[in-house]
Design a protein around this motif. Structure first.
Motif, mmCIF file in Angstrom:
data_model
loop_
_atom_site.group_PDB
_atom_site.id
_atom_site.type_symbol
_atom_site.label_atom_id
_atom_site.label_comp_id
_atom_site.label_asym_id
_atom_site.label_seq_id
_atom_site.Cartn_x
_atom_site.Cartn_y
_atom_site.Cartn_z
ATOM 1 N N THR A 8 107.472 -38.484 31.635
ATOM 2 C CA THR A 8 106.166 -37.869 31.842
ATOM 3 C C THR A 8 105.167 -38.420 30.835
ATOM 4 O O THR A 8 105.493 -38.639 29.670
ATOM 5 N N THR A 9 103.947 -38.671 31.311
ATOM 6 C CA THR A 9 102.889 -39.163 30.443
ATOM 7 C C THR A 9 101.618 -38.370 30.730
ATOM 8 O O THR A 9 101.620 -37.454 31.556
ATOM 9 N N TYR A 10 100.562 -38.714 30.048
ATOM 10 C CA TYR A 10 99.305 -37.961 30.197
ATOM 11 C C TYR A 10 98.160 -38.936 30.418
ATOM 12 O O TYR A 10 98.010 -39.920 29.688
ATOM 13 N N ASN A 21 94.356 -39.474 30.204
ATOM 14 C CA ASN A 21 93.243 -38.856 29.495
ATOM 15 C C ASN A 21 92.025 -38.640 30.387
ATOM 16 O O ASN A 21 91.423 -37.564 30.382
ATOM 17 N N ASP A 57 92.696 -36.060 32.911
ATOM 18 C CA ASP A 57 93.071 -34.802 32.265
ATOM 19 C C ASP A 57 94.242 -34.135 33.006
ATOM 20 O O ASP A 57 94.184 -32.962 33.384
ATOM 21 N N ARG A 58 95.307 -34.909 33.181
ATOM 22 C CA ARG A 58 96.458 -34.365 33.903
ATOM 23 C C ARG A 58 97.726 -35.109 33.511
ATOM 24 O O ARG A 58 97.673 -36.269 33.078
ATOM 25 N N HIS A 59 98.849 -34.453 33.677
ATOM 26 C CA HIS A 59 100.135 -35.095 33.454
ATOM 27 C C HIS A 59 100.532 -35.881 34.691
ATOM 28 O O HIS A 59 100.313 -35.439 35.835
#
Length: 478
Positions: free
Chosen positions: A197-199, A201, A204-206
């Motif tokens: 899992t990453t994010y 920017n 604004d969500r995984h």
């Protein structure tokens, strides 16, 4: 470093920006018998051997095509250049050599140097045993040294590249369209594995790194592409071992108006033709065994295979508790959270998989193990699925795709129940995929083949790290 400074003090650039290259090593060697004693060639490469004999020196230069010998005499190249060759050139340096071709008394194709130029100065020495680096830690962490020192490793990765090319050629000839689908996904579906899992920017969500290519390719079948495939990386967040790498390469293909029987025939033809195309034979030595890729390959129901090896018939156990007890009695170390499908998979992994050395299809899996596959009409507890095993490892997985959107939704709901009960390796629901199915997907067969494991089988390698250029490794102990 001292030699580097001396070179610069003498006006020699140890890293020139441009050099004229006219012949690769292999090409120059092939020209030796076609040349006159006035024909000139320029060859370039890394110095892999040096043999000084007074006022003459033999060197081996290696480039990407192979090795060529160089013979340098002081009287031909001059006193100062020869002194530089003796005292400033080391193993690992890159040289450009211009000269004429001849054969030595032993028949070795050789360039008699008229001049040479330093192209790159190596500041670190090559492996101690230039022709045989064996420390696996060094080999995997510094693959460039492995490629320098071990010609058979270079051949493995050349073979890998040719295998991928051959796969593409085979599928393109059958009318498949190669496509690209997202690696970053909102829902990591299409396989039973934990995702990375990453994010993101800006959004604004995984997001998740994909664990399969399947669900997007099936969307394309819904959209009207009847034959599609992708060769790409997937990222299941699983263990690291000789069998697993946390990123590996998959071929996934989908064909409308076909079923798993059609795919078994296609896979036999594809892999046997790849072996012939790349290796020139369908027989490969694998340890103490010879594997024959020539079809036809056995097709064994998974129920029969498990019964034959451990005498556990999963269809005779009506509930998960009784099946768990039978599995434990056979040697399976069962987690209390495992469902029926996981228990059957462990029975197969422990008792059956290691014994499948020759190419073999295990067919007709229980529905609990295959939430995306179509049920068999004569036995709704089973699905039209096969897995391909070679050399005791799973290499491929395929099934007649489930295209009933209501059945598919119910099965994914059941997977969510298993996840809530503690099973982390389940199929996750993807609402957009379910909506796509509601628009109608034609009867379709889908295939996944692990390219890394296929290359392992074709090259006789027992570890996945031998066929991935830069495998994931645990941090080095300090």
């Amino acid at each position: 470093m001292e030699k580097l400074e001396r070179l610069r003090a003498a006006g020699v650039d140890p890293y020139p920006a441009r050099v004229l290259r006219t012949h690769a090593a292999q090409e120059a060697a092939a020209l030796v018998d076609q040349s006159t004693n006035t024909a000139s060639v320029t060859v370039t490469g890394r110095v892999t051997a040096m043999r000084h004999m007074g006022k003459a020196t033999f060197l081996d230069l290696r480039d990407g095509s192979g090795r060529i010998q160089v013979y340098a005499k002081q009287e031909s190249i001059g006193v100062e250049p020869y002194d530089m060759l003796l005292h400033q050139i080391d193993l690992g340096d890159f040289l450009g050599v211009t000269g004429t071709l001849f054969r030595t008394k032993t028949g070795e194709p050789t360039v008699e140097a008229q001049s040479f130029a330093l192209l790159t100065k190596a500041l670190r020495p090559p492996p101690e045993k230039w022709h045989g680096l064996h420390d696996v830690e060094v080999r995997y962490r510094q693959r460039y040294l492995d490629l320098m020192a071990n010609p058979e490793v270079r051949e493995t990765f050349i073979t890998r590249s040719r295998v991928v090319t051959s796969v593409r050629r085979f599928l393109d000839a059958r009318g498949y369209l190669e496509v690209e689908t997202p690696i970053l996904q909102s829902n990591a579906g299409g396989a039973a594995a934990r995702p990375f899992t990453t994010y993101h920017n800006s959004l604004d969500r995984h997001l998740h790194l994909r664990i399969a290519i399947e669900l997007h390719l099936k969307r394309l079948v819904v959209g009207g592409f009847d034959r599609v495939y992708e060769i790409g990386r997937i990222f299941p967040n699983e263990g690291v071992s000789t069998k697993y790498n946390p990123e590996f390469t998959m071929l996934e293909s989908y064909e409308a108006y076909a079923d798993y029987n059609d795919l078994m025939e296609m896979v036999e033809e594809m892999i046997s033709s790849i072996a012939g195309d790349v290796l020139g034979t369908t027989r490969v030595v694998h340890g103490d065994t010879e594997i024959d890729f020539a079809p036809p390959w056995p097709r064994i129901p998974i129920r029969d295979a498990i019964v034959a090896q451990c005498d556990v018939d999963f269809e005779t156990y009506a509930d998960v508790d009784s099946l768990r007890q039978a599995a434990v009695s056979s040697g399976v170390k069962a987690d209390p959270a495992w469902g029926r499908g996981k228990l059957i998979d462990e029975l197969m992994s422990l008792h059956v998989e290691p014994k499948l050395i020759q190419p073999t299809f295990l067919i007709d899996y229980p529905v609990e193990l295959s939430p995306l596959a179509k049920r068999k009409t004569d036995n709704p507890s089973l699905v039209e699925r096969f897995e391909l095993f070679i050399a005791g490892r799973e290499v491929g997985n395929a099934y007649t795709e489930l295209n009933d959107p209501l059945d598919q939704r119910e099965r994914l709901i059941e997977q969510a129940r298993l996840q809530a009960a503690g099973d982390e390796e389940v199929e996750l629901a993807d609402e957009d995929f379910l909506i796509a199915l509601e628009h109608g997907m034609p009867p379709t067969a889908g295939l996944g083949i692990g390219i890394d494991r296929l290359v392992m089988a074709l090259t006789g390698n027992a570890s996945i790290r031998e066929v991935i250029l830069f495998p994931a490794l645990r941090e080095r102990e300090r």
